[in-house]
Design a protein around this motif. Structure first.
Motif, PDB file in Angstrom:
ATOM      1  N   CYS A 254       0.758  -1.113   0.030  1.00 48.50           N
ATOM      2  CA  CYS A 254      -0.070  -0.035  -0.157  1.00 48.50           C
ATOM      3  C   CYS A 254       0.985   1.197  -0.031  1.00 48.50           C
ATOM      4  CB  CYS A 254      -0.736   0.133   1.261  1.00 48.50           C
ATOM      5  SG  CYS A 254      -2.221   1.350   1.288  1.00 48.50           S
ATOM      6  N   ALA A 255       1.876   1.211   0.838  1.00 45.27           N
ATOM      7  CA  ALA A 255       2.689   2.340   0.900  1.00 45.27           C
ATOM      8  C   ALA A 255       3.500   2.616  -0.319  1.00 45.27           C
ATOM      9  CB  ALA A 255       3.837   2.190   1.963  1.00 45.27           C
ATOM     10  N   GLU A 256       3.849   1.413  -1.166  1.00 44.66           N
ATOM     11  CA  GLU A 256       4.434   1.631  -2.470  1.00 44.66           C
ATOM     12  C   GLU A 256       3.721   2.193  -3.385  1.00 44.66           C
ATOM     13  OE1 GLU A 256       5.841  -2.289  -2.785  1.00 44.66           O
ATOM     14  OE2 GLU A 256       6.614  -2.137  -4.919  1.00 44.66           O
ATOM     15  N   LEU A 257       2.540   1.613  -3.494  1.00 43.15           N
ATOM     16  CA  LEU A 257       1.459   2.284  -4.300  1.00 43.15           C
ATOM     17  C   LEU A 257       1.180   3.882  -4.179  1.00 43.15           C
ATOM     18  CD1 LEU A 257      -0.761  -0.869  -4.705  1.00 43.15           C
ATOM     19  CD2 LEU A 257       0.507  -0.002  -6.677  1.00 43.15           C
ATOM     20  N   HIS A 258       1.218   4.070  -2.967  1.00 37.89           N
ATOM     21  CA  HIS A 258       0.894   5.520  -2.597  1.00 37.89           C
ATOM     22  C   HIS A 258       2.213   6.258  -3.045  1.00 37.89           C
ATOM     23  CE1 HIS A 258      -2.360   4.846   0.254  1.00 37.89           C
ATOM     24  NE2 HIS A 258      -2.714   6.046  -0.260  1.00 37.89           N
ATOM     25  N   MET A 259       3.320   5.871  -2.669  1.00 36.71           N
ATOM     26  CA  MET A 259       4.602   6.551  -2.941  1.00 36.71           C
ATOM     27  C   MET A 259       4.788   6.783  -4.747  1.00 36.71           C
ATOM     28  SD  MET A 259       7.396   4.798  -0.676  1.00 36.71           S
ATOM     29  CE  MET A 259       8.841   5.377  -1.165  1.00 36.71           C
ATOM     30  N   ARG A 260       4.347   5.703  -5.454  1.00 38.65           N
ATOM     31  CA  ARG A 260       4.547   5.833  -6.801  1.00 38.65           C
ATOM     32  C   ARG A 260       3.448   6.615  -7.265  1.00 38.65           C
ATOM     33  NH1 ARG A 260       3.237   0.289  -9.783  1.00 38.65           N
ATOM     34  NH2 ARG A 260       5.025  -0.399  -8.511  1.00 38.65           N
ATOM     35  N   GLN A 261       2.128   6.785  -6.691  1.00 39.61           N
ATOM     36  CA  GLN A 261       1.307   7.865  -7.260  1.00 39.61           C
ATOM     37  C   GLN A 261       1.874   9.296  -6.931  1.00 39.61           C
ATOM     38  OE1 GLN A 261      -1.840   7.609  -8.653  1.00 39.61           O
ATOM     39  NE2 GLN A 261      -1.818   9.765  -8.840  1.00 39.61           N
ATOM     40  N   ILE A 262       2.370   9.391  -5.760  1.00 40.40           N
ATOM     41  CA  ILE A 262       3.066  10.738  -5.385  1.00 40.40           C
ATOM     42  C   ILE A 262       4.002  11.150  -6.502  1.00 40.40           C
ATOM     43  CG2 ILE A 262       4.061  12.247  -3.774  1.00 40.40           C
ATOM     44  CD1 ILE A 262       2.406  10.587  -1.530  1.00 40.40           C
ATOM     45  N   ALA A 263       4.913  10.177  -6.806  1.00 43.44           N
ATOM     46  CA  ALA A 263       6.058  10.518  -7.449  1.00 43.44           C
ATOM     47  C   ALA A 263       5.747  10.463  -9.014  1.00 43.44           C
ATOM     48  CB  ALA A 263       7.181   9.166  -7.322  1.00 43.44           C
ATOM     49  N   MET A 264       4.844   9.670  -9.486  1.00 48.65           N
ATOM     50  CA  MET A 264       4.644   9.511 -10.942  1.00 48.65           C
ATOM     51  C   MET A 264       3.255  10.085 -11.393  1.00 48.65           C
ATOM     52  SD  MET A 264       7.349   6.517 -11.544  1.00 48.65           S
ATOM     53  CE  MET A 264       6.779   5.007 -11.485  1.00 48.65           C
ATOM     54  N   GLY A 265       2.497  10.326 -10.401  1.00 55.19           N
ATOM     55  CA  GLY A 265       1.186  10.930 -10.884  1.00 55.19           C
ATOM     56  C   GLY A 265       1.164  12.407 -11.407  1.00 55.19           C
ATOM     57  N   ASP A 267       1.346  15.254 -10.084  1.00 52.96           N
ATOM     58  CA  ASP A 267       0.872  16.376  -9.185  1.00 52.96           C
ATOM     59  C   ASP A 267       1.062  15.999  -7.816  1.00 52.96           C
ATOM     60  OD1 ASP A 267      -0.462  18.658  -8.893  1.00 52.96           O
ATOM     61  OD2 ASP A 267      -2.396  17.852  -9.033  1.00 52.96           O
ATOM     62  N   PRO A 268       2.198  15.883  -7.238  1.00 48.61           N
ATOM     63  CA  PRO A 268       2.550  15.716  -6.035  1.00 48.61           C
ATOM     64  C   PRO A 268       2.031  16.666  -4.966  1.00 48.61           C
ATOM     65  CG  PRO A 268       4.827  16.524  -6.962  1.00 48.61           C
ATOM     66  CD  PRO A 268       3.541  16.212  -8.181  1.00 48.61           C
ATOM     67  N   PHE A 269       2.157  17.860  -5.245  1.00 52.72           N
ATOM     68  CA  PHE A 269       1.457  19.028  -4.531  1.00 52.72           C
ATOM     69  C   PHE A 269      -0.011  19.411  -4.654  1.00 52.72           C
ATOM     70  CE2 PHE A 269       6.279  19.952  -3.986  1.00 52.72           C
ATOM     71  CZ  PHE A 269       6.653  19.101  -2.910  1.00 52.72           C
ATOM     72  N   GLU A 270      -0.559  18.533  -5.378  1.00 55.21           N
ATOM     73  CA  GLU A 270      -2.160  18.724  -5.693  1.00 55.21           C
ATOM     74  C   GLU A 270      -2.485  19.961  -6.176  1.00 55.21           C
ATOM     75  OE1 GLU A 270      -3.670  17.240  -1.892  1.00 55.21           O
ATOM     76  OE2 GLU A 270      -2.720  15.259  -2.323  1.00 55.21           O
ATOM     77  N   GLU A 358     -17.965  20.422  -0.252  1.00 54.61           N
ATOM     78  CA  GLU A 358     -16.860  20.645   0.455  1.00 54.61           C
ATOM     79  C   GLU A 358     -15.597  19.969   0.051  1.00 54.61           C
ATOM     80  OE1 GLU A 358     -17.773  19.182   4.445  1.00 54.61           O
ATOM     81  OE2 GLU A 358     -19.395  20.659   4.568  1.00 54.61           O
ATOM     82  N   PHE A 359     -15.630  18.900  -0.684  1.00 54.12           N
ATOM     83  CA  PHE A 359     -14.493  18.238  -1.418  1.00 54.12           C
ATOM     84  C   PHE A 359     -14.140  19.266  -2.676  1.00 54.12           C
ATOM     85  CE2 PHE A 359     -12.557  14.982  -3.961  1.00 54.12           C
ATOM     86  CZ  PHE A 359     -11.998  14.314  -2.796  1.00 54.12           C
ATOM     87  N   ARG A 360     -15.039  19.795  -3.416  1.00 51.70           N
ATOM     88  CA  ARG A 360     -14.755  20.658  -4.345  1.00 51.70           C
ATOM     89  C   ARG A 360     -14.002  21.851  -3.849  1.00 51.70           C
ATOM     90  NH1 ARG A 360     -15.615  24.906  -6.717  1.00 51.70           N
ATOM     91  NH2 ARG A 360     -17.554  25.464  -5.141  1.00 51.70           N
ATOM     92  N   GLU A 361     -14.408  22.535  -2.813  1.00 55.69           N
ATOM     93  CA  GLU A 361     -14.164  23.825  -2.204  1.00 55.69           C
ATOM     94  C   GLU A 361     -12.598  23.439  -1.699  1.00 55.69           C
ATOM     95  OE1 GLU A 361     -16.773  25.347   0.619  1.00 55.69           O
ATOM     96  OE2 GLU A 361     -18.115  25.957  -0.828  1.00 55.69           O
ATOM     97  N   HIS A 362     -12.285  22.370  -1.139  1.00 55.08           N
ATOM     98  CA  HIS A 362     -11.059  21.929  -0.443  1.00 55.08           C
ATOM     99  C   HIS A 362      -9.915  21.952  -1.644  1.00 55.08           C
ATOM    100  CE1 HIS A 362      -8.282  20.794   2.785  1.00 55.08           C
ATOM    101  NE2 HIS A 362      -7.936  19.728   1.848  1.00 55.08           N
ATOM    102  N   LEU A 363     -10.392  21.309  -2.748  1.00 57.63           N
ATOM    103  CA  LEU A 363      -9.325  21.169  -3.748  1.00 57.63           C
ATOM    104  C   LEU A 363      -9.490  22.587  -4.967  1.00 57.63           C
ATOM    105  CD1 LEU A 363     -10.217  17.591  -4.944  1.00 57.63           C
ATOM    106  CD2 LEU A 363      -8.538  18.274  -3.392  1.00 57.63           C
ATOM    107  N   GLY A 364     -10.445  23.137  -4.868  1.00 58.80           N
ATOM    108  CA  GLY A 364     -10.596  24.209  -5.945  1.00 58.80           C
ATOM    109  C   GLY A 364     -10.975  23.761  -7.231  1.00 58.80           C
ATOM    110  N   GLY A 365     -11.225  24.500  -7.998  1.00 59.00           N
ATOM    111  CA  GLY A 365     -11.604  24.438  -9.414  1.00 59.00           C
ATOM    112  C   GLY A 365     -12.898  23.401  -9.755  1.00 59.00           C
ATOM    113  N   GLU A 366     -12.692  22.392 -10.560  1.00 55.64           N
ATOM    114  CA  GLU A 366     -13.764  21.700 -11.011  1.00 55.64           C
ATOM    115  C   GLU A 366     -13.874  20.441 -10.159  1.00 55.64           C
ATOM    116  OE1 GLU A 366     -15.167  19.711 -15.224  1.00 55.64           O
ATOM    117  OE2 GLU A 366     -13.251  19.989 -14.779  1.00 55.64           O
ATOM    118  N   LEU A 367     -15.163  20.203  -9.778  1.00 55.24           N
ATOM    119  CA  LEU A 367     -15.334  18.967  -9.054  1.00 55.24           C
ATOM    120  C   LEU A 367     -14.846  17.730  -9.885  1.00 55.24           C
ATOM    121  CD1 LEU A 367     -16.946  17.485  -6.395  1.00 55.24           C
ATOM    122  CD2 LEU A 367     -18.521  17.066  -7.999  1.00 55.24           C
TER     123      LEU A 367
END
Ligand SMILES: NC(=O)c1ccc[n+]([C@@H]2O[C@H](COP(=O)([O-])OP(=O)(O)OC[C@H]3O[C@@H](n4cnc5c(N)ncnc54)[C@H](O)[C@@H]3O)[C@@H](O)[C@H]2O)c1
Ligand SMILES: [Zn+2]
Length: 402
Positions: A254-265, A267-270, A358-367
């Protein structure tokens, strides 16, 4: 004034605006290590990790321990002090080990943030020193925020001690505290200096906490890795029963998949509106808030996963039957997939639907919501049909009754 404006106009005509494009890239790198007995004196990992960039210096650090963990491991603070003495060439405790409250309430107290910031200043920590946070996801978020804000950022070493913190929150790049009634409102994106996972800490968790952290593994398997999902299905009995090897595997994958998403997705800083790792989370965040955290994060995530799986089927994205398979796995792991708050209503209809706004507001932009196009395959959508959400909620209720 008129004269000045005329001058400015003339100036504008003569020289068009000039733009310099400032551009640089910063590379981030941090180890995520797995060990047993992190503060046993024959385990060099902690000392070597702090010293990894400057092996010939002595490194000052402060350690903050989750009170829930300290209650279950009363000798921990003394073990850390002994460890620091043993490795005195590399390590120096800048103040005595601090035990601070853990759990969600620690993120709700602005006085605590200020007190801890002051503690770092009093101990004379500088940007080369280390803050070591040892505890559950809530304490890591709080201490991470404190470390990120003093001197614009002191190096943070995370030692996650719950399943959820080891397989999910601890390996990422975020911290936050709650403020003005909003969860995670104040926080920063800062990669840690290192993450050190010690599986022995998990033996101290009660069954409820241990199980709660496993929903994040189901989540990441569902959006990214069908094989891992199958592995979870075939080991659900062991995982429910607390089998140490099975839990170790779950956490690492699970940690590995999370790390991969952050590194290769990409948009690490969302910065964008998409957050694939937040599958099931629009429901989860709202449910946690509405129940004042009586429902734990991981438990709420399990309900969110189930609801969005059923919704994915109802909206034609996911094959019928996959929702049952997902719910069955979650139930075998030990999750309850129904909570009466799901059907609470206010003047605007189902209260849980506010979670979408609230989810959209937290992220900003389009839902942007991640749903499922298959097991192992997340898909993004930009609208959700409220009537179908209501049907998915009724389905969960009927399932729980059966
Ligand atoms: N920063 C992120 O990216 C991110 C991601 C997901 C979740 N989170 C946050 O994580 C928090 C939830 O974290 P959590 O699920 O780890 O729960 P938690 O931090 O609330 O800890 C749960 C309880 O376990 C106790 N505890 C911790 N370790 C223990 C141990 N080894 N033995 C016995 N007791 C122990 C704590 O004192 C607390 O009472 C939420 O605040 C959530 O917002 C952050
Ligand atoms: Zn989560």
């Amino acid at each position: 004034l008129e004269q000045i404006s005329e001058e400015l106009l003339k100036h504008d005509e003569r020289s068009p605006p000039v733009t310099y494009l400032q551009q640089f890239a910063v590379r981030f790198e941090y180890p995520v290590c797995f060990t047993r007995g992190l503060f046993a004196v024959d385990n060099r990992l902690f000392a070597d990790t702090l010293a990894r960039c400057e092996p010939h210096r002595r490194h000052r650090f402060m350690a903050f321990v989750d009170a829930g963990l300290a209650a279950a491991s009363p000798s921990l603070a003394a073990e850390i002090a002994t460890y620091a003495e043993h490795y005195a060439q590399q390590l120096q405790l800048a103040a005595s080990v601090a035990i601070i409250p853990g759990g969600e309430s620690c993120k709700n107290d602005p006085m605590l943030v200020e007190r801890l910031q002051h503690d770092l200043v009093k101990a004379g920590l500088d940007r080369q020193s280390f803050v070591v946070a040892i505890g559950g996801g809530a304490l890591l978020d709080l201490v991470g925020y404190v470390a990120a804000t003093v001197h614009r950022g002191i190096r943070l070493v995370r030692v996650p001690t719950t399943v959820l913190a080891q397989d999910d929150s601890g390996v990422g790049v975020k911290n936050a505290v709650n403020a003005f009634g909003l969860k995670n409102l104040l926080g920063t994106f800062v990669p840690p200096f290192a993450v050190l996972n010690d599986s022995l800490f998990l033996a101290k968790l009660d069954q409820r906490e241990r199980i709660a952290g496993m929903s994040e593994a189901v989540k990441v398997a569902l959006i990214r890795d069908a094989n891992f999902f199958q592995w979870l299905e075939s080991h659900a009995g062991d995982l429910h029963g607390g089998d140490v090897d099975a839990l170790d595997h779950l956490i690492r994958r699970c940690a590995e998949l999370h790390m991969r998403q952050i590194a290769m997705g990409g948009d690490p800083f969302e910065a964008g509106s998409a957050r694939p790792l937040d599958y099931g989370h629009w429901v989860a965040h709202k449910l946690e808030g509405l129940t004042h955290h009586a429902v734990r994060h991981g438990e709420a995530v399990a309900i969110g996963i189930a609801l969005d799986a059923r919704y994915s089927v109802l909206s034609g994205l996911l094959s019928p039957g996959a929702d049952v398979r997902i719910c069955t796995l979650l139930e075998r792991l030990g999750f309850a997939l129904w909570h009466p708050t799901l059907e609470s209503v206010d003047a605007r209809g189902l209260t849980i639907l506010e979670g979408l706004r609230e989810f959209r507001e937290h992220l900003g932009g389009e839902l942007t919501i991640t749903l499922l196009a298959g097991i192992g395959r997340g898909i993004e959508v930009h609208t959700m049909d409220e009537a179908l959400i209501a049907r998915a909620i009724r389905w969960l209720k009927e399932r729980a009754r059966a």
